[in-house]
Design a protein around this motif. Structure first.
Motif, PDB file in Angstrom:
ATOM      1  N   ASN A  44       0.819  -1.210   0.000  1.00 44.12           N
ATOM      2  CA  ASN A  44       0.000   0.000   0.000  1.00 44.12           C
ATOM      3  C   ASN A  44       0.857   1.266   0.000  1.00 44.12           C
ATOM      4  OD1 ASN A  44      -2.339  -1.499   0.048  1.00 44.12           O
ATOM      5  ND2 ASN A  44      -2.436  -1.553   2.285  1.00 44.12           N
TER       6      ASN A  44
ATOM      7  N   LYS B  78       2.112   2.992  -3.213  1.00 43.59           N
ATOM      8  CA  LYS B  78       1.248   3.889  -3.994  1.00 43.59           C
ATOM      9  C   LYS B  78       1.050   5.251  -3.328  1.00 43.59           C
ATOM     10  CE  LYS B  78      -1.751   0.631  -3.712  1.00 43.59           C
ATOM     11  NZ  LYS B  78      -2.982  -0.164  -3.737  1.00 43.59           N
TER      12      LYS B  78
ATOM     13  N   GLU C 224      -6.528   9.790  -2.247  1.00 41.84           N
ATOM     14  CA  GLU C 224      -7.612   8.824  -2.085  1.00 41.84           C
ATOM     15  C   GLU C 224      -8.949   9.393  -2.525  1.00 41.84           C
ATOM     16  OE1 GLU C 224      -9.022   9.232   2.527  1.00 41.84           O
ATOM     17  OE2 GLU C 224      -7.358   7.883   2.103  1.00 41.84           O
TER      18      GLU C 224
ATOM     19  N   TYR D  45     -14.104   0.880  -8.672  1.00 46.69           N
ATOM     20  CA  TYR D  45     -12.877   1.050  -7.897  1.00 46.69           C
ATOM     21  C   TYR D  45     -12.853   2.327  -7.055  1.00 46.69           C
ATOM     22  CZ  TYR D  45     -10.518  -2.862 -10.139  1.00 46.69           C
ATOM     23  OH  TYR D  45     -10.164  -4.111 -10.557  1.00 46.69           O
TER      24      TYR D  45
ATOM     25  N   TYR E 183     -10.045   4.188  -3.703  1.00 46.00           N
ATOM     26  CA  TYR E 183      -8.738   4.111  -3.038  1.00 46.00           C
ATOM     27  C   TYR E 183      -8.861   4.860  -1.726  1.00 46.00           C
ATOM     28  CZ  TYR E 183      -3.667   4.818  -2.418  1.00 46.00           C
ATOM     29  OH  TYR E 183      -2.391   4.847  -1.934  1.00 46.00           O
TER      30      TYR E 183
ATOM     31  N   THR F 274      -6.613  -0.268  -2.129  1.00 42.37           N
ATOM     32  CA  THR F 274      -7.425  -0.297  -3.347  1.00 42.37           C
ATOM     33  C   THR F 274      -8.672  -1.122  -3.044  1.00 42.37           C
ATOM     34  OG1 THR F 274      -5.479  -0.166  -4.758  1.00 42.37           O
ATOM     35  CG2 THR F 274      -7.509  -0.996  -5.756  1.00 42.37           C
TER      36      THR F 274
ATOM     37  N   ILE G 181     -10.161   9.948  -7.098  1.00 46.84           N
ATOM     38  CA  ILE G 181      -8.734   9.628  -7.050  1.00 46.84           C
ATOM     39  C   ILE G 181      -7.993  10.612  -7.958  1.00 46.84           C
ATOM     40  CG2 ILE G 181      -6.964   7.912  -7.588  1.00 46.84           C
ATOM     41  CD1 ILE G 181      -9.069   5.754  -7.105  1.00 46.84           C
TER      42      ILE G 181
END
Length: 353
Positions: free
Chosen positions: A26, A29, A35, A63, A65, A70, A164
């Motif tokens: 994690n 990223k 996020e 999806y 974040y 993710t 994101i």
């Protein structure tokens, strides 16, 4: 270790330095993404006719974040809202939740309170639980279905969700600004120093010039004071007279020239001032002869030969030019009189007497 890199192969199962867990994955990223929900994903819609809403899912629309995780809603999700009140409305929220204790995400209905002035329920955000509101749903009093008009999309709102985004969307130039400001301050001081030196040198030059010119003026003025001392008017008159002597002795002289080559005899020419009655007579040939005049005015010019000039001509000399020699000449067939000087020949005003 103080410095880590992601990711390197381990040499064997005992290579603890190159063993990684989920947190390591994690954190890889973290420097790159903000996020939120992937743009266009996890949209909340109302199919209508029921108290249900749906949340998009799948590989193209599912999806998000959150807190370095993710999150993937693998398929469209249907949620059912609680029964409405018969008298008061409420506002529910469709929430995407990350739970570090349970180590899993979820999407659920966060139900609000019935009220004549309903408010959306508060989200939870701490080290353990992080929540993002996908949408607000208004449940009217007595409602038996949820329509699309009852749903407010909250994904674009950064305060409760957001999309994101890249961490580099807004670059911080403070480090470079600090370096530039330091350089600029140094350059500014150097320029100011050079400018001060230039101003000092320029000021000295100006002062020297003023001093020299002042001295020259004082010298000239002192000389003039000495020249004008005593009988000022007399000295000025002497200077004027001296200037007059420098003017060629042809001033005030009118040269009358007979220019007809075919006539060999002398011609007598008479110049008369109409106002004063002054008469001047002279015999001229091709070489001409002059009359001295001392004032502007109207004159008559005549000859004793009709073949030269049949009738007297009247000349108006409008001004006297003390600096030039003037010439009056007769020209065959024109019956005109001209006056001129070394600059050229000019036609005078003339009329019959």
């Amino acid at each position: 270790m103080a410095v880590r890199g992601f990711f390197y192969n381990a040499t064997d199962l005992n290579d603890k330095e190159h063993m990684y867990n989920g947190q390591d994955m994690n954190e890889d990223k973290a420097p790159f993404y903000k996020e939120g929900v992937a743009y266009g994903h996890l949209q909340v819609t109302a199919p209508g006719g029921t108290m249900e809403v749906t949340v998009d899912g799948g590989t193209r629309t599912g999806y998000a974040y959150i807190n370095l995780h993710t999150i993937h809603n693998t398929a469209q999700l249907t949620l059912t809202l609680s029964q409405a009140s018969g008298t008061l409305p409420r506002i529910d929220r469709i929430v995407l939740r990350n739970d570090e204790t349970e180590r899993k995400p979820s999407i659920y209905v966060l139900e609000g309170a019935f009220s004549s002035n309903p408010q959306a329920p508060e989200l939870v955000n701490n080290d353990v639980i992080q929540e993002k509101s996908l949408a607000r749903v208004y449940v009217a009093a007595g409602a038996v279905e949820i329509t699309q008009a009852d749903i407010t999309d909250e994904r674009p709102d950064k305060t409760v969700c957001g999309f994101i985004g890249s961490q580099f969307e807004e670059l911080d130039f403070s480090q470079w600004s600090a370096q530039f400001n330091k350089w600029f301050s140094s350059e500014k001081k150097a320029v100011e120093k050079d400018h001060a030196a230039f101003i000092k040198e320029y000021t000295a030059m100006v002062q020297q010039f003023q001093t020299e010119r002042t001295a020259q003026w004082d010298e000239w003025f002192t000389a003039k004071q000495e020249q004008l001392a005593g009988d000022v008017a007399g000295k000025l008159q002497l200077q004027i007279d001296g200037l007059r002597t420098k003017v060629h002795n042809m001033a005030h002289k009118v040269n009358v020239a007979y220019l007809l080559e075919t006539i060999q005899a002398a011609v007598t020419v008479t110049l008369t001032n109409i106002t004063t009655g002054t008469v001047q007579t002279a015999a001229i040939t091709e070489n001409g002869i002059g009359f001295y005049i001392t004032e502007a005015g109207d004159y008559t010019l005549e000859t004793n030969m009709e073949s030269v000039m049949v009738t007297p001509k009247r000349l108006s000399i409008d001004y006297m030019d003390l600096m030039h020699t003037t010439t009056v000449s007769l020209r065959e067939g024109t019956n005109m009189a001209y006056i001129g000087n070394y600059m050229g020949t000019y036609l005078l005003k003339e009329s019959e007497v």
